[in-house]
Design a protein around this motif. Structure first.
Motif, short mmCIF file in Angstrom:
data_model
loop_
_atom_site.label_atom_id
_atom_site.label_comp_id
_atom_site.label_asym_id
_atom_site.label_seq_id
_atom_site.Cartn_x
_atom_site.Cartn_y
_atom_site.Cartn_z
N GLN A 52 0.83 -1.21 0.00
CA GLN A 52 0.00 0.00 0.00
C GLN A 52 0.86 1.26 0.00
O GLN A 52 0.49 2.27 -0.60
N VAL A 53 2.01 1.18 0.68
CA VAL A 53 2.91 2.34 0.68
C VAL A 53 3.39 2.62 -0.74
O VAL A 53 3.43 3.77 -1.19
N GLU A 54 3.71 1.55 -1.47
CA GLU A 54 4.14 1.72 -2.86
C GLU A 54 3.04 2.40 -3.68
O GLU A 54 3.28 3.37 -4.40
N VAL A 55 1.82 1.85 -3.54
CA VAL A 55 0.69 2.40 -4.28
C VAL A 55 0.49 3.87 -3.92
O VAL A 55 0.26 4.73 -4.78
N THR A 56 0.59 4.17 -2.63
CA THR A 56 0.38 5.53 -2.15
C THR A 56 1.42 6.48 -2.73
O THR A 56 1.10 7.58 -3.20
N LEU A 57 2.68 6.04 -2.69
CA LEU A 57 3.74 6.91 -3.22
C LEU A 57 3.52 7.18 -4.71
O LEU A 57 3.73 8.30 -5.18
N ALA A 58 3.06 6.17 -5.41
CA ALA A 58 2.79 6.35 -6.84
C ALA A 58 1.65 7.35 -7.03
O ALA A 58 1.73 8.25 -7.87
N ALA A 59 0.61 7.20 -6.22
CA ALA A 59 -0.54 8.11 -6.32
C ALA A 59 -0.13 9.53 -5.97
O ALA A 59 -0.52 10.50 -6.63
N ALA A 60 0.71 9.65 -4.92
CA ALA A 60 1.17 10.98 -4.51
C ALA A 60 1.98 11.62 -5.63
O ALA A 60 1.79 12.79 -5.96
N ALA A 61 2.86 10.82 -6.22
CA ALA A 61 3.70 11.36 -7.30
C ALA A 61 2.84 11.81 -8.47
O ALA A 61 3.12 12.82 -9.12
N ALA A 62 1.76 11.06 -8.71
CA ALA A 62 0.90 11.39 -9.85
C ALA A 62 0.11 12.67 -9.62
O ALA A 62 -0.28 13.34 -10.57
N THR A 63 -0.14 13.00 -8.37
CA THR A 63 -0.97 14.18 -8.10
C THR A 63 -0.16 15.42 -7.79
O THR A 63 -0.72 16.47 -7.50
N VAL A 64 1.16 15.31 -7.81
CA VAL A 64 1.99 16.48 -7.53
C VAL A 64 1.62 17.60 -8.51
O VAL A 64 1.62 17.40 -9.71
N PRO A 65 1.25 18.76 -7.97
CA PRO A 65 0.87 19.86 -8.86
C PRO A 65 2.06 20.28 -9.72
O PRO A 65 3.17 20.45 -9.21
N THR A 66 1.81 20.41 -11.00
CA THR A 66 2.92 20.67 -11.92
C THR A 66 3.18 22.16 -12.11
O THR A 66 4.33 22.59 -12.21
N SER A 67 2.09 22.94 -12.12
CA SER A 67 2.25 24.34 -12.53
C SER A 67 2.74 25.25 -11.41
O SER A 67 3.03 26.41 -11.64
N SER A 68 2.86 24.72 -10.20
CA SER A 68 3.14 25.64 -9.10
C SER A 68 4.63 25.86 -8.88
O SER A 68 5.47 25.19 -9.45
N THR A 69 4.89 26.81 -8.01
CA THR A 69 6.23 27.33 -7.87
C THR A 69 7.15 26.45 -7.01
O THR A 69 8.26 26.14 -7.41
#
Ligand SMILES: Nc1ncnc2c1ncn2[C@@H]1O[C@H](COP(=O)(O)OP(=O)(O)OP(=O)(O)O)[C@@H](O)[C@H]1O
Ligand SMILES: [Mg+2]
Lengths: 244, 420
Positions: free
Chosen positions: B83-100
């Motif tokens: 689950q930690v693996e899945v979570t880290l993947a999900a977190a990485a996928a949702t990292v906001p791209t446009s922000s500073t």
């Protein structure tokens, strides 16, 4: 009554303005004020009518009723045959714009506008193009001795000049009648005479109908018809053989 | 309305004449809005500051855990290694791209236990952390009070608060024992050595929070996964979108995603309460500005009764006369409003770009809601402030002009021309 007969228009519109049993009652404590009490009046186009009467006799109120600036409590007013007393505000404003010219005792001009802009204001509201407006204002200014003051603000004009600009504005829209409430009251007699000359000249040359009020006996002498008001009623009418 | 251009032109001319009054009114509006923007940007800046420092010491802006963990705080309710693996993947996928700024994700194994030394024992919140990401996340180890923070490769090290060190008679290099119930249910101890100490100013943290390396925590507690995965975002306003994105990705995975308003409730209410106070202040300011403008526009109507009556005699309807006044009011407020907004932002930029330092004005170490109050306030200049201010200006302009315009429209023309 003094009516012209060479017109082909229907009878009602032969009058520049006509009233029938005109009343104005101001509600007031302890008793309502009956400012105008049953005035019947008919002014033919081209007349030069003077209304005289003591202070409080109802002169201003009658003029305001004729011009649709205030509504009668009873009775009716026709301007060129059109009954105006029951018109909605917008339509009444349109009647004032196109058919009535007002000249008051003083402070007739919009202080933010120049003499020329004041004089052409009615034309501007009527939608007359700028070049035409200017031409007409300048021509009239030249005729009534206002040349050279076009760009001055009212503050920088003498009382007589201000009144002449007001008269110019009133007649430029080619109204059915010009209503002037004691236009000379704040002027010295020479200036007053000059203003009256201008009004007479416009009446004679353009056929503009004038109805105005005054206290001044010398002004009354100029009338083609003199109406004396007392206590809100017509007490006396004198028709002279003069203009009109 | 065909005559509108003429009426607008007249309104402009009128404003031009009433230069002094216009200028005074404009000054009131300008000042009010500048003040509003100043206070708004400073407040929002402070709030962002509170939120940022608060969530760094807690569970971040967004945090992932097993359902039930937040109530039980038990190792039983943990995320498995998978689950930690899945979570880290999900977190990485949702990292906001446009922000500073950067987004930091950290994995933690936390448990409640006891910290003891020869001098005594204290209840402790023991957290197994990844030193590199945790350093950036909590910033606890950025400026140690003593010693150093945990490092990659540390084994039996601990990073503790200065309060705990004092109460347990510990110094950098001292040894201490951590005791807790491990995954199997038994009570087990772990010997560690103090690598360094931190001081937040929050006693409840300084006396209780202990960081140890994640591998040590895992082997001691018999845990493979983690109790939580937490994210610090570049800005708190990104919380909701990231939350939504992560929830969508992890739908049906049995992993709970929660935002900081839930994990840091005290902080959330502190921000809300302060915000409410600000709004009351802003509302009062708003009312004062509106009344000042209304007063000015209304007085200009009363002073010009004669003129407005004259306009009626010349052929303007009541509505059109009102429109002239309305346009005057709106032009005045909008023009001065924009100047005010610009001035407000300029003031903020010129004077407070580097923060407003209140250190001398307040006692040291004010704490509330799980954070230490930062005496240096940094304004937040954001697009929404601009949008809000422009909207506000418009509302002020409209509401301050409507009543005078309505009054002007209803003037009796015959009465008005009598006035000298
Ligand atoms: N709004 C009002 N409310 C009550 N009474 C009014 C109002 N306007 C005018 N009156 C009264 O109506 C009467 C006629 O007034 P009006 O102004 O028409 O007289 P006037 O002949 O023009 O007087 P003056 O020569 O002084 O200008 C007066 O008694 C005046 O007091
Ligand atoms: Mg009068």
């Amino acid at each position: 009554m003094n009516t012209t007969s060479d017109s082909a228009a229907p009878a009602a519109s032969e009058h520049a303005v006509r009233t029938d049993d005109l009343w104005k009652i101001y509600p007031q404590d302890p008793r309502p004020v009956e400012a105008v009490r049953g005035v019947d009046l008919a002014v033919a186009p081209g007349e030069f009518v003077v209304m005289a009467g003591p202070s409080g006799s109802g002169k201003t109120t009658v003029l305001n009723l004729l011009g649709g600036l205030t509504r009668p409590s009873r009775g009716k007013v026709w301007v060129e045959g059109r009954e105006i007393s029951a018109l909605p505000d917008r339509v009444l404003a349109q009647v004032r714009l196109s058919r009535i010219g007002f000249v008051f005792q003083s402070y007739n001009l919009l202080p933010v506008l120049t003499a020329l802009e004041n004089a052409e204001f009615t034309l501007l509201l009527q939608g007359v193009p700028a070049a035409k407006r200017r031409r007409r204002v300048r021509r009239l200014f030249d005729r009534i001795g206002l040349e050279g003051i076009e760009d001055r603000r009212p503050r920088k004009l003498s009382g007589g000049q201000q009144q002449r600009v007001a008269v110019a504005r009133a007649v430029l829209g080619e109204p059915a009648l010009v209503l002037a409430d004691e236009p000379t009251a704040n002027l010295d007699s020479a200036t007053a005479d000059a203003l009256l000359d201008v009004m007479e000249q416009l009446n004679r040359d353009n056929g503009t109908t004038f109805v105005f009020s005054t206290h001044d006996p010398r002004v009354m002498e100029r009338a083609s018809r003199l109406i004396r008001l007392v206590d809100g009623r017509v007490a006396e009418e004198i028709v002279s053989g003069g203009a009109g | 309305m065909i005559r509108f251009p003429t009426l607008a032109w007249l309104a402009l001319r009128n404003l031009g004449r009433e230069m002094r009054r216009s200028a005074l009114t404009a000054a009131a509006m300008t000042l009010g809005l500048a003040l509003l923007i100043l206070s708004r940007t400073l407040a929002d800046g402070a709030h962002e500051d509170w939120i940022d420092s608060g969530v760094r010491l807690a569970s971040g802006h967004v945090s992932f855990n097993a359902p039930g963990y937040r109530d039980s705080e038990s190792l039983d309710d943990r995320l498995t290694a998978g689950q930690v693996e899945v979570t880290l993947a999900a977190a990485a996928a949702t990292v906001p791209t446009s922000s500073t700024g950067p987004t930091i994700t950290t994995v933690r194994v936390a448990t409640r236990g006891l910290a003891s030394s020869a001098d005594g024992a204290l209840p402790a919140l023991i957290v197994g952390v990844d030193p590199a990401s945790e350093l950036a996340f909590s910033e606890l180890g950025a400026e140690p009070a003593d010693g150093r923070y945990l490092q990659e490769g540390d084994r039996l090290q601990a990073f503790i608060g200065a309060g705990m060190a004092a109460r347990l008679g510990l110094r950098t290099g001292s040894r201490m024992v951590l005791t807790a119930q491990v995954a199997s249910g038994e009570i087990a101890g772990q010997l560690v050595r103090v690598a360094g100490t931190y001081r937040t100013g929050l006693d409840e943290l300084d006396e209780a929070l202990v960081h140890i390396p994640l591998p040590v925590a895992r082997s001691w507690l018999g845990v493979e996964g983690a109790t939580s995965v937490s994210m610090v975002l570049p800005h708190s306003t990104l919380t909701d979108p990231v939350l939504a994105g992560a929830r969508a990705t992890l739908e049906g995975s049995g992993i709970e995603v929660v935002g900081w308003p839930e994990t840091a409730r005290e902080l959330y209410s502190a921000v809300r309460i302060d915000d409410a106070g600000d709004w009351v202040f802003h509302l009062i300011l708003f009312a004062i500005v509106t009344l000042a403008i209304l007063n000015a526009v209304f007085i200009s109507v009363l002073h010009r009764k004669r003129e407005l009556g004259l306009l009626r005699a010349l052929g303007l309807s009541g509505a059109e006369t009102g429109l002239v006044v309305f346009v005057e009011g709106v032009l005045l407020t909008v023009a001065s409003g924009f100047v005010g907004v610009a001035l407000g932002f300029a003031l903020v930029w010129v004077f407070f770009r580097n923060g407003l330092d209140l250190t001398d004005m307040m006692p040291a170490d004010i704490t509330f809601g799980g954070i230490v109050f930062n005496p240096v306030m940094h304004p937040a200049i954001e697009l929404r402030h601009l949008v809000q201010s422009v909207a506000l200006t418009t509302v002020i302009g409209l509401s301050a002009s409507l009543y005078p315009a309505w009054h002007a429209a209803r003037l009796d023309p015959a009465e008005s021309v009598k006035v000298e």
